[in-house]
Structure formats: C-alpha cells, structure tokens
Design a protein around this motif. Structure first.
Motif, PDB file in Angstrom:
ATOM      1  N   TYR A  93      21.302  23.008  32.306  1.00 52.00           N
ATOM      2  CA  TYR A  93      20.977  23.247  33.722  1.00 52.00           C
ATOM      3  C   TYR A  93      22.252  23.058  34.529  1.00 52.00           C
ATOM      4  O   TYR A  93      22.660  21.932  34.832  1.00 52.00           O
ATOM      5  CB  TYR A  93      19.891  22.267  34.181  1.00 52.00           C
ATOM      6  CG  TYR A  93      19.182  22.703  35.441  1.00 52.00           C
ATOM      7  CD1 TYR A  93      18.267  23.754  35.389  1.00 52.00           C
ATOM      8  CD2 TYR A  93      19.413  22.082  36.656  1.00 52.00           C
ATOM      9  CE1 TYR A  93      17.600  24.174  36.523  1.00 52.00           C
ATOM     10  CE2 TYR A  93      18.761  22.498  37.805  1.00 52.00           C
ATOM     11  CZ  TYR A  93      17.845  23.534  37.735  1.00 52.00           C
ATOM     12  OH  TYR A  93      17.196  23.945  38.867  1.00 52.00           O
ATOM     13  N   HIS A  94      22.911  24.193  34.863  1.00 58.22           N
ATOM     14  CA  HIS A  94      24.241  24.130  35.478  1.00 58.22           C
ATOM     15  C   HIS A  94      24.467  25.447  36.238  1.00 58.22           C
ATOM     16  O   HIS A  94      24.130  26.510  35.738  1.00 58.22           O
ATOM     17  CB  HIS A  94      25.281  23.963  34.359  1.00 58.22           C
ATOM     18  CG  HIS A  94      26.680  23.757  34.861  1.00 58.22           C
ATOM     19  ND1 HIS A  94      27.436  24.783  35.347  1.00 58.22           N
ATOM     20  CD2 HIS A  94      27.455  22.634  34.921  1.00 58.22           C
ATOM     21  CE1 HIS A  94      28.624  24.304  35.709  1.00 58.22           C
ATOM     22  NE2 HIS A  94      28.658  23.005  35.458  1.00 58.22           N
ATOM     23  N   PRO A  95      25.045  25.371  37.444  1.00 59.30           N
ATOM     24  CA  PRO A  95      25.183  26.586  38.262  1.00 59.30           C
ATOM     25  C   PRO A  95      25.979  27.706  37.579  1.00 59.30           C
ATOM     26  O   PRO A  95      25.772  28.881  37.872  1.00 59.30           O
ATOM     27  CB  PRO A  95      25.917  26.097  39.507  1.00 59.30           C
ATOM     28  CG  PRO A  95      25.711  24.642  39.562  1.00 59.30           C
ATOM     29  CD  PRO A  95      25.526  24.180  38.154  1.00 59.30           C
ATOM     30  N   ASN A  96      26.919  27.357  36.705  1.00 59.99           N
ATOM     31  CA  ASN A  96      27.771  28.379  36.126  1.00 59.99           C
ATOM     32  C   ASN A  96      27.357  28.777  34.708  1.00 59.99           C
ATOM     33  O   ASN A  96      28.085  29.474  34.015  1.00 59.99           O
ATOM     34  CB  ASN A  96      29.229  27.922  36.123  1.00 59.99           C
ATOM     35  CG  ASN A  96      29.683  27.525  37.516  1.00 59.99           C
ATOM     36  OD1 ASN A  96      29.832  26.352  37.812  1.00 59.99           O
ATOM     37  ND2 ASN A  96      29.836  28.509  38.372  1.00 59.99           N
ATOM     38  N   ILE A  97      26.186  28.297  34.312  1.00 61.63           N
ATOM     39  CA  ILE A  97      25.690  28.657  32.979  1.00 61.63           C
ATOM     40  C   ILE A  97      24.268  29.185  33.144  1.00 61.63           C
ATOM     41  O   ILE A  97      23.456  28.578  33.839  1.00 61.63           O
ATOM     42  CB  ILE A  97      25.691  27.418  32.047  1.00 61.63           C
ATOM     43  CG1 ILE A  97      27.123  26.896  31.883  1.00 61.63           C
ATOM     44  CG2 ILE A  97      25.092  27.762  30.689  1.00 61.63           C
ATOM     45  CD1 ILE A  97      27.218  25.495  31.404  1.00 61.63           C
ATOM     46  N   SER A  98      24.013  30.321  32.537  1.00 61.14           N
ATOM     47  CA  SER A  98      22.686  30.904  32.668  1.00 61.14           C
ATOM     48  C   SER A  98      21.658  30.014  32.003  1.00 61.14           C
ATOM     49  O   SER A  98      21.809  29.650  30.834  1.00 61.14           O
ATOM     50  CB  SER A  98      22.673  32.290  32.024  1.00 61.14           C
ATOM     51  OG  SER A  98      21.343  32.686  31.812  1.00 61.14           O
ATOM     52  N   SER A  99      20.617  29.659  32.766  1.00 62.41           N
ATOM     53  CA  SER A  99      19.603  28.765  32.200  1.00 62.41           C
ATOM     54  C   SER A  99      18.758  29.507  31.172  1.00 62.41           C
ATOM     55  O   SER A  99      18.085  28.900  30.367  1.00 62.41           O
ATOM     56  CB  SER A  99      18.716  28.198  33.312  1.00 62.41           C
ATOM     57  OG  SER A  99      18.128  29.254  34.041  1.00 62.41           O
ATOM     58  N   ALA A 100      18.811  30.826  31.199  1.00 63.55           N
ATOM     59  CA  ALA A 100      18.013  31.604  30.245  1.00 63.55           C
ATOM     60  C   ALA A 100      18.813  31.958  28.988  1.00 63.55           C
ATOM     61  O   ALA A 100      18.354  31.753  27.873  1.00 63.55           O
ATOM     62  CB  ALA A 100      17.515  32.880  30.920  1.00 63.55           C
ATOM     63  N   SER A 101      20.028  32.489  29.160  1.00 70.47           N
ATOM     64  CA  SER A 101      20.744  33.029  28.005  1.00 70.47           C
ATOM     65  C   SER A 101      21.890  32.149  27.524  1.00 70.47           C
ATOM     66  O   SER A 101      22.416  32.365  26.440  1.00 70.47           O
ATOM     67  CB  SER A 101      21.298  34.409  28.348  1.00 70.47           C
ATOM     68  OG  SER A 101      22.318  34.285  29.309  1.00 70.47           O
ATOM     69  N   GLY A 102      22.302  31.204  28.334  1.00 69.63           N
ATOM     70  CA  GLY A 102      23.439  30.381  27.939  1.00 69.63           C
ATOM     71  C   GLY A 102      24.785  31.012  28.237  1.00 69.63           C
ATOM     72  O   GLY A 102      25.826  30.463  27.891  1.00 69.63           O
ATOM     73  N   ALA A 103      24.789  32.188  28.879  1.00 69.39           N
ATOM     74  CA  ALA A 103      26.046  32.859  29.228  1.00 69.39           C
ATOM     75  C   ALA A 103      26.860  31.973  30.163  1.00 69.39           C
ATOM     76  O   ALA A 103      26.312  31.293  31.024  1.00 69.39           O
ATOM     77  CB  ALA A 103      25.762  34.189  29.888  1.00 69.39           C
ATOM     78  N   ILE A 104      28.166  32.024  29.979  1.00 68.80           N
ATOM     79  CA  ILE A 104      29.042  31.117  30.715  1.00 68.80           C
ATOM     80  C   ILE A 104      29.915  31.900  31.687  1.00 68.80           C
ATOM     81  O   ILE A 104      30.471  32.945  31.340  1.00 68.80           O
ATOM     82  CB  ILE A 104      29.954  30.337  29.744  1.00 68.80           C
ATOM     83  CG1 ILE A 104      29.104  29.605  28.709  1.00 68.80           C
ATOM     84  CG2 ILE A 104      30.847  29.361  30.494  1.00 68.80           C
ATOM     85  CD1 ILE A 104      29.864  29.203  27.478  1.00 68.80           C
ATOM     86  N   CYS A 105      30.025  31.384  32.909  1.00 67.44           N
ATOM     87  CA  CYS A 105      30.897  32.014  33.880  1.00 67.44           C
ATOM     88  C   CYS A 105      32.143  31.153  34.027  1.00 67.44           C
ATOM     89  O   CYS A 105      32.141  30.162  34.737  1.00 67.44           O
ATOM     90  CB  CYS A 105      30.165  32.131  35.217  1.00 67.44           C
ATOM     91  SG  CYS A 105      31.132  32.858  36.508  1.00 67.44           S
ATOM     92  N   LEU A 106      33.183  31.521  33.320  1.00 67.53           N
ATOM     93  CA  LEU A 106      34.407  30.725  33.342  1.00 67.53           C
ATOM     94  C   LEU A 106      35.589  31.678  33.253  1.00 67.53           C
ATOM     95  O   LEU A 106      35.617  32.558  32.389  1.00 67.53           O
ATOM     96  CB  LEU A 106      34.400  29.755  32.147  1.00 67.53           C
ATOM     97  CG  LEU A 106      35.565  28.783  32.074  1.00 67.53           C
ATOM     98  CD1 LEU A 106      35.506  27.790  33.213  1.00 67.53           C
ATOM     99  CD2 LEU A 106      35.563  28.052  30.742  1.00 67.53           C
ATOM    100  N   ASP A 107      36.545  31.505  34.159  1.00 64.28           N
ATOM    101  CA  ASP A 107      37.622  32.501  34.226  1.00 64.28           C
ATOM    102  C   ASP A 107      38.435  32.619  32.940  1.00 64.28           C
ATOM    103  O   ASP A 107      38.818  33.714  32.557  1.00 64.28           O
ATOM    104  CB  ASP A 107      38.544  32.216  35.423  1.00 64.28           C
ATOM    105  CG  ASP A 107      39.194  30.842  35.336  1.00 64.28           C
ATOM    106  OD1 ASP A 107      38.794  30.068  34.449  1.00 64.28           O
ATOM    107  OD2 ASP A 107      40.083  30.568  36.147  1.00 64.28           O
ATOM    108  N   ILE A 108      38.665  31.507  32.254  1.00 63.52           N
ATOM    109  CA  ILE A 108      39.518  31.627  31.068  1.00 63.52           C
ATOM    110  C   ILE A 108      38.817  32.387  29.939  1.00 63.52           C
ATOM    111  O   ILE A 108      39.466  32.836  29.001  1.00 63.52           O
ATOM    112  CB  ILE A 108      40.015  30.256  30.553  1.00 63.52           C
ATOM    113  CG1 ILE A 108      38.847  29.362  30.211  1.00 63.52           C
ATOM    114  CG2 ILE A 108      40.964  29.601  31.538  1.00 63.52           C
ATOM    115  CD1 ILE A 108      39.270  28.257  29.269  1.00 63.52           C
ATOM    116  N   LEU A 109      37.491  32.546  30.033  1.00 60.14           N
ATOM    117  CA  LEU A 109      36.807  33.366  29.028  1.00 60.14           C
ATOM    118  C   LEU A 109      36.874  34.839  29.403  1.00 60.14           C
ATOM    119  O   LEU A 109      36.403  35.702  28.682  1.00 60.14           O
ATOM    120  CB  LEU A 109      35.345  32.940  28.893  1.00 60.14           C
ATOM    121  CG  LEU A 109      35.130  31.582  28.223  1.00 60.14           C
ATOM    122  CD1 LEU A 109      33.664  31.231  28.196  1.00 60.14           C
ATOM    123  CD2 LEU A 109      35.688  31.607  26.800  1.00 60.14           C
TER     124      LEU A 109
END
Lengths: 220, 615
Positions: free
Chosen positions: A76-92
């Motif tokens: 449960y985190h604003p930058n991680i999809s609570s459904a799919s686990g996708a990550i929003c991070l610039d270095i990725l």
C-alpha cells in the motif's frame, strides 16, 4: 563469455556475499535472467517488519536498458500499484544508468518505501489517501504489511492466524462510516468500494455529503 | 510528370495546337530534365516553385535535401561558435538544448553561461555542498530515488528551470572518484566487469571511465532503440551529454584501426548515420518553417515560411513538393519515363496537415472535417451503398471500373449516367445538371424524420461524387496503361511520331489532376453555406466537371485510324480547356479564401461561427 551473463552472474554473487544490505536475490527457474529479489521493509515506516518480494526480469539489452521490476508482495504505497505491483520509479525508466546494479536498484526500492512521492502517483487512490490523512494512510499501509508481507502484527507469520481479513482496514476506511451506510441497506462490498473511490477519509469526510455517497451507491 | 503550370507559365499563354507539336516536347523534356537534375544532384538550396508569377493557389516553398539541411545546421552552429566563442561540438549541444532557438540561446548564454552549459550537459556543475552531506538512508550512495514524472521529464530537460523541488539536486549522489582509473589498481569496467589489461577505456569530461565496448553498446542502444540524439554519460545521475566527436570516435573506427566484427561494424555504421539523421530531424522538427517529406524513404525537407503559422491555414492551402519522385526519391529520368504511373509520382504533400497529397482547393480544416465525417462508422453503410449501383433498367448490380461516367449496362445495354443514374440520352449535349443536388426538392420535408433523411441524402450526394472522383483517380493507373497502348497503336496505324502522340498522355494527366480538384470541391460544397457564393462555386465546379467528363470520354473511346487527326485536334482543344477550367476553380477558390469570402454551414476550425442556416 557473454557480457550480460557475466555481469548478471557477478551481480548475483555480489549480493550473496554481501550480508550487510539484507538484499536477497534468487533464481526463479534455470535462467539467470528471471530472478526474485526480496528485502525487509525499512525501519520506522509502516512497512517495517514486512518482507517484500520483487519480480525481476533482465532484458536482452541489459545493462544498457533498465531491468523490469514489480512487486510480488502487495504494497500500500502511492507509487506502487495496489493491484499489479507496478512500480513508478525514474531509475526503472528514463533515469536508468548502466552503472546501476540489481542490488542498488533494490536499495532504491527500499528507499522508495521510506519516502513516497504522492504528487507523482502510480496508484491515484492510494495517493489521495496519503494526501488527505497521512496517519490513516500509514495505518492502512501497516495493516497491508501485516497481512501481505508477514509484518509484526501477524501472529504466526503470513497472516494465517487472522481469520477473516478486514476488508474495511484493507481499504483504509473507518469501520463506523462503512457500518452507517451499510445500515441503509447497501451491500458491504459496495459501500467499501464507493467510499474508497471517493476517498472518504480524514479531512475529506465533512466535505462529502451523504447524498453524494448515496447517489454513487445507487449508480453502482 | 512535373507541373504543367510550370511551363505553361513560361509560354505566357496556353497551348494552341501549333505549340503542342513544336514546343511541347522541348518543354516536357526540358522541364523534367531540369527537375531531375535538381532532384538527384542538387545539394544546394534551390527553388522548385514555378518560375514567374505565382498563382494565388500556390505557395512559395523551397525543397532541401538532407545535406542542405545539414548545411543550415552547420550555419547555425557556426553562428553560435562565433557569438559565444565556443567550439563546434559545444555549440551543437547548446543549440539542441535550446531547440535551435538561436536568439534565446544567445540571450541565455550572455545572461549566465555557466548555468546554460550545465543545463545543456556540456559541463558538470561545480561540486556543491550537498555531496558532502551524509545521506543517512542510502547505503552505498547509489540509492537515489525519485518517482518518474513521465512526460514532464521531457519538459524538464527542455526548460531546465522547471525542476521539481522534491527532486534531489543532480549529481549529488555519485562520487566521481570511485570511477576514476587508479594507476596502481587494474581498471575494471564498472558495467561489464571486464578487467583485461588491454581494455580500451573512454570517458567524457566528467571522467566516468568505462570500456569502449560498453560505450559502444550503450550508444548503439540509445541511438537505435530510443532514437536519442542527446545521449548522457553512463554514470548514474551524470547529466553530461556525449558531444558529436565523442560519438564519432566510438562508432566510426579511425582509419587503419584493426578490423573488428563485421556485423558490429555494420551496426555502428548504421547507428552513426542514424544519429546524424536524428540531428537533422530534431532541427527540422524544432523549426516551424520546415517539414519532412512524408513519403517513405525520402529524406528531403521542404521549407515553407508562409505556412509556418497555423492561422495562415485558413487562407491558403500549402501544397508543396519535395522535388523527389518515386519510392525513396530514387527515380531516374529513364525510369520515370518508362513507367509514368504511380511509381514515378511527385512527392506532393500538404505542409499544413497530414491528409492527402493535394487537397486543393479546400483548406486543411475543411478537408479534415470532411474526411472525419467520411470515416465515421455511421457512414460505413453509405459507403458500401455508394460503391456499387443498380442499373436503373434491369436492376443488375454494377461496379464502375473505368473513368468515364457514360455507362452501358452489360446485360440490357441500357445507357445511363453513373452520377445521376438518369438515361444518358438526356445528358449528351444538353444542359448537364449532374453536379448539383436539387435542394429545393427537400423543402417539402417538414417533419424531423424526413429532414434527417434529406440531410443524409444531401451528404450522400456529395459523398457519391467525391468517392466517384477518388475511384476514378485510383483507376488512373489502368488508364495510363491503356493510353500507352493506344499511343503505340497510333504510331503504327498513322504517320504520327512518338512526339506527336504525347497529346494523349498529357490529356490523361490533366484528367487525373482535375479529378483531384473536383473531388475536393465536393467536400467544400458540402460545407459551404447556401448563397450566391456557393452558386458561383458550383457553377465553376459544373463547368470543370462537364469538361473533364467530355475529355475522359474521348480518351476512353475506340480509335479509328481515319479519325486520328480529328481526335487529336479534339483532345488537344479539350485538354487546354479543361486546364483552363481547373485553373479557374483553383484560382477563384484560393482568392475566396484570401478575401474571406467563403461562409460555412458548420463550424470550421479557424473560421467564425456560421449563422444558423438551413441546409
């Protein structure tokens, strides 16, 4: 030897040898290009005590293109999809540099858990929750850590002992609010859904009229 | 073939028959040879616009080859070199960073050269105190993180000032020293972990050193896979951009260098030329006056300053041509002569929109609206309906497969007009009323239902005619082949020479061109508000259509040896007439746009809202 294979093998070995960082990387199958990483939730955060698994896929053009990572454990985190686990991070994505390694990327994920970036969310609903009431958000995040990541609250590990998972707590809502609308004759699941979508939490509660909620409930 | 307007202008007047015999061939070959010279060998700025006075439906434009654009790029770079006193590679990086806006660049540079150089990735910023601050959380200093900001990141690259306050200061999170080769320790490339002693190492000014193999793979991947022209240093967070000479050193082996892996060399060579193309593309894309030729494989650019401003598109239709022909622009004179079909087509396109090669006389926004309407799903059924028709006598379904509108039913021999489906006998020489939809017929439609039917029919009327001309234009390839055959026959059966039968070819080309004009006049007429202006427009349209159909019929008809001289006379006369009518339509419509004479029955982008009118 293939430069990519040499590099990945060395990275895996390095990780094994380094006990201080608490980062573990293991093979999923026979291929060294599909891995599973895991790390403990950072201290003094709602994720403390949890253990987070990450799916790692190494693309053909690694290390010149970024690794593909997503959370296997629900977070449960604003930058991680609570459904799919996708990550929003610039270095990725576009800020990837070939100098970065699997270990340093995992450390970055760990530190992403420390400091969410709600202005640039992957999961808008979670981000809204974070913005309206940080305390309530942290409570929910802690609850998720507990039931999904084997956090401290769970008695015998992986949340087995908790008989029924509390849907209201998963959605980060106030049980009183849910019960109030449930008593109007709406199904519980629907109430949770609508209240979560409307972000009926903390300072937002006085701003949303009951009529609005009933209207939404009738629409659903 | 090259534009007829071009040489008809030189002659000052339209051809009469005499000139067709004496002058045409010279003009034909002369003009096309000139064109080809320029297309194939011309690297300089050259004009392909018609010489002499410009018609009101034409725009001024220049065609530039890739090398010509490279020259413009070089000029800009040289300009910046001299003004700012920097070397070429730096000037190039600065210009790319500023999207080739020289004035802004100079202004910014004079204001604060250091910050501009840093923002453009030319120099590393002075080490700030932040690097000394202990980062409590991170374990080895590489754990910088900020969430992605998708598209906004691109903006941040362009206008460096829009850095979000939450982003950590750039370059605060790496320690340059750790990458520096230490003389006493053997160098290990931090990317591939290769530690061979004969490793060739490279670094930008930031001294982040990596082996040449990794640099190579990195550059190829950035250029080929991501189409990136500003490639940053491989070190994390380092904002230094690889200057062109550096990229060249990596990708293009120095003369006399040992021959490496041939596939690798090929990849490198391709990446290097792709990189140069990317630079040109970036330059063109940043410049409103320039546009790339959209034809596949073509590398030419067209410069059209008069259409650079979007607001000008309500008054002009900027149809331009890049000067090349055929696929990839590689057609030679002989090829284009032998197969004058679609393969040798001029690369004509509209500078203002992406629609079609040439949508004159109608302006971009109207053409776009029309095409959107035609594409709408609701019209699909109509489209199917309009591609085939039933013979009005025996009800057999008929598909038209030739250019002329005079149809003869295969089954019952009924002769009729393909457009209005009326018997042809009423058409022959009498008043040709086929191009107009009798709107008065819809007056009795009072209730909403019949009004909606009328509007559908109205649309279908224009659409049918539009599609009809499009279909005919598509069949032009067939017509070309047929005509070519006829021309050969003529040379055998009569005493005419190859030069003298060219009138047929010219006529076919003219018909095709006019059908294009006619096609778009129907989309225009559909949106024109009722009134005198529309009547005049449709009068012109009718005259052109009548002339085109007449000429088309002459061309399709059988050729009797004894009639050839007469046919030649007729075709030549008609060609000139058709050409004249076409000019009138184009000229008048273009003038109307310039004067703001046209009023619409729907709201059109860039124009005033129409007054409420009934269709």
């Amino acid at each position: 030897m293939d430069a990519r294979l040499r590099r990945v093998n060395k990275e895996i070995t390095d990780c094994k040898n380094d006990k201080s960082s608490n980062i573990r990387i293991e093979l999923v199958g026979d291929s060294p290009f599909h891995l599973k990483g895991s790390f403990p939730g950072p201290q003094e955060t709602p994720y403390e005590g949890g253990n987070f698994d990450v799916d790692i896929v190494i693309p053909d053009s690694y290390p010149f293109q970024p690794v593909k990572m997503k959370f296997i454990t629900k977070v449960y985190h604003p930058n991680i999809s609570s459904a799919s686990g996708a990550i929003c991070l610039d270095i990725l994505k576009d800020a990837w540099s070939p100098v970065l390694t699997l270990k340093s990327t995992m450390i970055s994920l760990q530190s992403l858990l420390c400091s969410p970036e709600p202005n640039d969310p992957q999961d808008a609903e979670v981000a809204k929750h974070y913005m309206t009431s940080k305390a309530s958000f942290e409570e929910t995040a802690r609850y998720w850590t507990e039931i999904y990541a084997g956090g401290p609250g769970s008695k015998a590990g992986k949340g087995v002992s908790i008989g029924v998972r509390d849907e209201v707590a998963i959605a980060g809502l106030d049980p009183q609010h849910v019960t109030r609308f449930e008593s109007l004759g709406f199904p519980r699941g629907q109430v949770i859904d609508v209240l979560r979508r409307l972000n009926y939490r903390g300072a937002n509660v006085p701003k949303i009229t009951d009529d609005r909620i009933v209207e939404e409930l009738l629409k659903a | 073939m090259s534009s007829d307007y071009e040489y008809s202008d030189d002659d000052g007047d339209y051809y009469d028959d005499e000139e067709m015999i004496d002058g045409t061939q010279d003009d034909l070959s002369g003009a096309s040879e000139d064109d080809m010279d320029m297309d194939v060998y011309g690297g300089d700025d050259f004009k392909v616009t018609p010489k002499g006075k410009r018609k009101s439906y034409e725009v001024d434009y220049d065609s530039l080859s890739q090398s010509a654009v490279e020259k413009l790029v070089k000029e800009d770079v040289d300009y910046i070199c001299s003004i700012c006193g920097v070397d070429e590679s730096v000037a190039s990086l600065l210009l790319r960073h500023m999207k080739w806006n020289k004035e802004r660049l100079v202004e910014k540079y004079m204001d604060n050269p250091t910050s501009l150089l840093v923002a453009a990735g030319v120099t590393a910023p002075e080490p700030t105190t932040t690097s000394a601050q202990s980062r409590t959380r991170s374990i080895d200093g590489s754990a910088s993180r900020r969430s992605t900001r998708g598209a906004t990141r691109i903006l941040a690259l362009g206008g460096s000032k829009t850095k979000s306050p939450t982003t950590s200061p750039p370059l605060s999170h790496y320690t340059p020293r750790s990458f520096k080769p230490k003389s006493d320790e053997p160098f290990v490339c931090p990317i591939c972990f290769d530690d061979s002693s004969d490793l060739r190492t490279l670094a930008l000014d930031c001294e982040h050193t990596f082996c040449s193999g990794c640099w190579n793979a990195y550059l190829v991947s950035k250029i080929r896979d991501e189409g990136e022209h500003s490639v940053k240093c491989m070190a994390e967070g380092c904002a230094l951009v690889c200057p062109d000479p550096f990229i060249r050193t990596v990708l293009v082996p120095a003369p006399g260098a040992p021959i490496g892996d041939p596939t690798q060399e090929e990849d490198n060579r391709k990446a290097w030329s792709h990189f140069q193309e990317l630079l040109v593309r970036h330059y063109v894309a940043s410049n409103k006056r320039l546009k790339f030729c959209p034809y596949p494989g073509c590398t030419n650019t067209v410069s059209c300053p008069s259409a650079a401003d979007k607001s000008s598109l309500t008054t002009i239709v900027p149809t331009v041509s890049c000067g090349a022909r055929g696929i990839g622009g590689q057609m030679t004179q002989s090829q284009s002569q032998s197969g004058w079909g679609l393969t040798g087509k001029e690369h004509k396109f509209c500078f203002g929109c992406h629609i079609e090669s040439d949508h004159r006389p109608v302006v971009c926004s109207v053409a776009r609206m029309w095409l959107k309407k035609c594409r709408d799903d609701s019209e699909t059924a109509n489209w199917i309906k309009s591609n085939t028709k039933e013979c009005s006598q025996c009800q057999s379904t008929i598909e038209k497969n030739g250019g002329c509108n005079h149809m003869t039913c295969k089954k019952c021999k009924h002769e009729f007009c393909w457009v209005c489906m009326g018997p042809w006998s009423e058409h022959g020489t009498a008043w040709y009323s086929c191009n107009r939809y009798d709107e008065k017929a819809g007056v009795d439609a009072r209730d909403a239902q019949s009004r909606s039917r009328a509007s559908l029919e109205r649309y279908l009327h224009y659409y049918n005619r539009w599609a009809n001309h499009e279909q005919s234009a598509k069949l032009s390839l067939d017509l070309y082949a047929k005509t070519e055959k006829k021309m050969e026959d003529m040379q055998i059966t009569s005493s005419l020479t190859w030069i003298e039968v060219q009138f047929m070819k010219k006529a076919v080309e003219e018909v095709e061109r006019c059908r294009m004009t006619l096609k778009w006049t129907y989309s225009m007429a559909y949106y024109l508000a009722k009134g005198n202006e529309k009547d005049l427009f449709e009068d012109n349209q009718r005259d052109l259509e009548k002339a085109v159909e007449d000429l088309s019929e002459l061309l399709e008809g059988p050729i009797e040896p004894e009639n050839i001289p007469m046919l030649r006379q007729k075709v030549t006369d008609k060609t000139v007439y058709v050409q004249k009518r076409n000019e009138i339509v184009l000229e008048d419509t273009a003038k109307g746009f310039l004067e703001g004479r046209w009023k619409w029955n729907a709201s059109v982008e860039g124009f005033d809202e129409p007054e409420r009118t009934e269709y």
